[in-house]
Motif scaffolding. Sequence first.
Motif, PDB file in Angstrom:
ATOM      1  N   ARG A  48       0.878  -1.177   0.000  1.00  0.00           N
ATOM      2  CA  ARG A  48       0.000   0.000   0.000  1.00  0.00           C
ATOM      3  C   ARG A  48       0.913   1.225   0.000  1.00  0.00           C
ATOM      4  NH1 ARG A  48      -4.924   0.435   1.746  1.00  0.00           N
ATOM      5  NH2 ARG A  48      -4.372   2.021   3.257  1.00  0.00           N
ATOM      6  N   CYS A  49       0.805   2.056  -1.053  1.00  0.00           N
ATOM      7  CA  CYS A  49       1.732   3.179  -1.248  1.00  0.00           C
ATOM      8  C   CYS A  49       1.001   4.512  -1.181  1.00  0.00           C
ATOM      9  CB  CYS A  49       2.414   3.064  -2.610  1.00  0.00           C
ATOM     10  SG  CYS A  49       3.334   1.536  -2.848  1.00  0.00           S
ATOM     11  N   LEU A  50       1.674   5.484  -0.592  1.00  0.00           N
ATOM     12  CA  LEU A  50       1.175   6.851  -0.493  1.00  0.00           C
ATOM     13  C   LEU A  50       2.174   7.757  -1.201  1.00  0.00           C
ATOM     14  CD1 LEU A  50      -0.858   8.893   0.689  1.00  0.00           C
ATOM     15  CD2 LEU A  50       0.493   8.861   2.814  1.00  0.00           C
ATOM     16  N   ASP A  51       1.714   8.454  -2.239  1.00  0.00           N
ATOM     17  CA  ASP A  51       2.561   9.325  -3.050  1.00  0.00           C
ATOM     18  C   ASP A  51       2.161  10.775  -2.760  1.00  0.00           C
ATOM     19  OD1 ASP A  51       4.141  10.485  -5.014  1.00  0.00           O
ATOM     20  OD2 ASP A  51       3.088   9.562  -6.704  1.00  0.00           O
ATOM     21  N   LEU A  52       2.940  11.433  -1.892  1.00  0.00           N
ATOM     22  CA  LEU A  52       2.641  12.803  -1.466  1.00  0.00           C
ATOM     23  C   LEU A  52       3.342  13.803  -2.377  1.00  0.00           C
ATOM     24  CD1 LEU A  52       3.084  12.179   2.354  1.00  0.00           C
ATOM     25  CD2 LEU A  52       0.931  12.349   1.081  1.00  0.00           C
ATOM     26  N   TYR A  53       2.637  14.889  -2.723  1.00  0.00           N
ATOM     27  CA  TYR A  53       3.110  15.838  -3.724  1.00  0.00           C
ATOM     28  C   TYR A  53       3.344  15.068  -5.021  1.00  0.00           C
ATOM     29  CZ  TYR A  53       3.848  18.825   0.349  1.00  0.00           C
ATOM     30  OH  TYR A  53       3.674  19.547   1.511  1.00  0.00           O
ATOM     31  N   ALA A  54       2.309  14.378  -5.485  1.00  0.00           N
ATOM     32  CA  ALA A  54       2.430  13.422  -6.584  1.00  0.00           C
ATOM     33  C   ALA A  54       2.957  14.039  -7.879  1.00  0.00           C
ATOM     34  CB  ALA A  54       1.080  12.750  -6.831  1.00  0.00           C
ATOM     35  N   GLY A  55       2.593  15.269  -8.178  1.00  0.00           N
ATOM     36  CA  GLY A  55       3.138  15.931  -9.373  1.00  0.00           C
ATOM     37  C   GLY A  55       2.895  15.135 -10.642  1.00  0.00           C
ATOM     38  N   SER A  56       3.957  14.753 -11.315  1.00  0.00           N
ATOM     39  CA  SER A  56       3.846  14.012 -12.576  1.00  0.00           C
ATOM     40  C   SER A  56       3.274  12.620 -12.369  1.00  0.00           C
ATOM     41  CB  SER A  56       5.220  13.896 -13.242  1.00  0.00           C
ATOM     42  OG  SER A  56       6.048  13.026 -12.487  1.00  0.00           O
ATOM     43  N   GLY A  57       3.323  12.127 -11.140  1.00  0.00           N
ATOM     44  CA  GLY A  57       2.855  10.776 -10.853  1.00  0.00           C
ATOM     45  C   GLY A  57       3.907   9.710 -11.097  1.00  0.00           C
TER      46      GLY A  57
END
Length: 186
Positions: A48-57
């Motif tokens: 389970r991943c959390l991508d903070l300040y995802a931007g471009s992804g």
Amino acid sequence: MKNEIRVIGGRFRSRKLRFPDAPGLRPTPDRVRETLFNWLRNDIEGARCLDLYAGSGALGFEAASRGASKVVQVEQDAAVCRALERNRALLNAEAVEIVQVEVRRFLAGEGQPFDLVFLDPPFRQGLVVPCCGALEENGWLSSSAKIYLEAEREFRLDGLPLNWRPLRGGKAGEVGYHLCERTFFR
């Protein structure tokens, strides 16, 4: 910059994703992403991943491509979120969820534990340490979570939660990148 990234590995390998211009948005360089995901090769499947300040992804889509069970991308900018939604649809990335909200506001909410967190805020705004504190204090981390930090080259790991152990790190151009592990409950 062409405002385009390429997924490096996994199910979506070699797929190109577009993103808009936005202040502070700079995708993680390919070489750094490749290094990071080599470090994490045994940790991604089912995570389970959390991508903070995802931007471009770039980080979140790479994790989904490599078998993460869930990826939550958090981004404030509406145009950037629309691009993330388009890219999610293009890839048919069902594991990816996009949340449009300011990251510190998101982290102030009730946490749900994630196994892996990508934290890549705009440089030189003092966002890394407060976000790390909120991750630890508000229940966002599983007991042995790994946390990837990307910041300006001169960033030092001072001020991180005491139970975070640095595992690896490096520098590439203006970027300093670090992988930490949560080692015990507080």
